[in-house]
Design an enzyme around this catalytic site. Structure first.
Site, short mmCIF file in Angstrom:
data_model
loop_
_atom_site.label_atom_id
_atom_site.label_comp_id
_atom_site.label_asym_id
_atom_site.label_seq_id
_atom_site.Cartn_x
_atom_site.Cartn_y
_atom_site.Cartn_z
N PRO A 163 19.11 11.95 61.09
CG PRO A 163 21.13 10.85 62.00
CD PRO A 163 19.75 10.87 61.53
CG HIS A 164 19.12 15.47 56.38
ND1 HIS A 164 18.55 15.57 58.48
CD2 HIS A 164 20.07 16.84 56.91
CE1 HIS A 164 18.85 16.92 58.26
NE2 HIS A 164 19.35 17.76 57.30
#
Length: 155
Positions: A66-67
């Site tokens: 996730p970013h």
């Protein structure tokens, strides 16, 4: 930014977390980042959730990255979590995720964000490395795995 030690602090490695859902995981991640003085927990959780709505960051093999981009960050920064039990992440291979590397970058990071994301992705596609991450006995051992090549190259 060429080393994992530029992205990942020893105190930004966690193991044994329990989260039933992505939402619960993102809240734990956000709280952890806030305690590390990286940013506001609510903003971090919201940005990760917004990004995830564009498509799952679970890229297979039990791994997700996730970013998100946040204002007021000086440089890309990461948090690595090994979950106690894998959770559904709607990954491309439909397998649940137990290894999560969260990457936060400044809003204007541009190519630095992409380079950091590529570096993390390359490392987490190595099946041998994933086996070592899953077998590591402590946070210190996990951090050492990410930074081991760096100390060899520095010598």
């Amino acid at each position: 930014m060429t080393d994992f030690s530029d992205l990942l602090r020893p105190d930004a490695v966690a193991t044994g977390w329990n989260a039933a859902t992505k939402k619960a995981l993102f809240q734990q991640v956000a709280n952890s980042f806030e305690s590390l003085r990286v940013g506001d927990a609510r903003t971090i959780a919201d940005r990760l959730t917004e990004r995830e709505k564009l498509g799952s960051t679970g890229f297979g093999g039990g791994v997700a990255i996730p970013h998100a981009k946040l204002p007021d960050l000086a440089a890309p920064t990461g948090l690595f979590v090994r979950l106690s039990q894998a959770i559904d992440f709607q990954a491309v291979d439909n397998l649940p995720v137990d290894l999560v590397f969260v990457l936060l970058s400044p809003v204007d990071a541009g190519s630095d964000h992409l380079k950091a994301l590529a570096r993390v992705s390359r490392r987490l596609r190595d099946r041998s490395f994933l086996g070592k991450l899953r077998g590591a006995g402590s946070r210190d051992a996990l951090y050492a795995l990410f930074t081991a090549d760096e100390s060899r190259h520095a010598a």
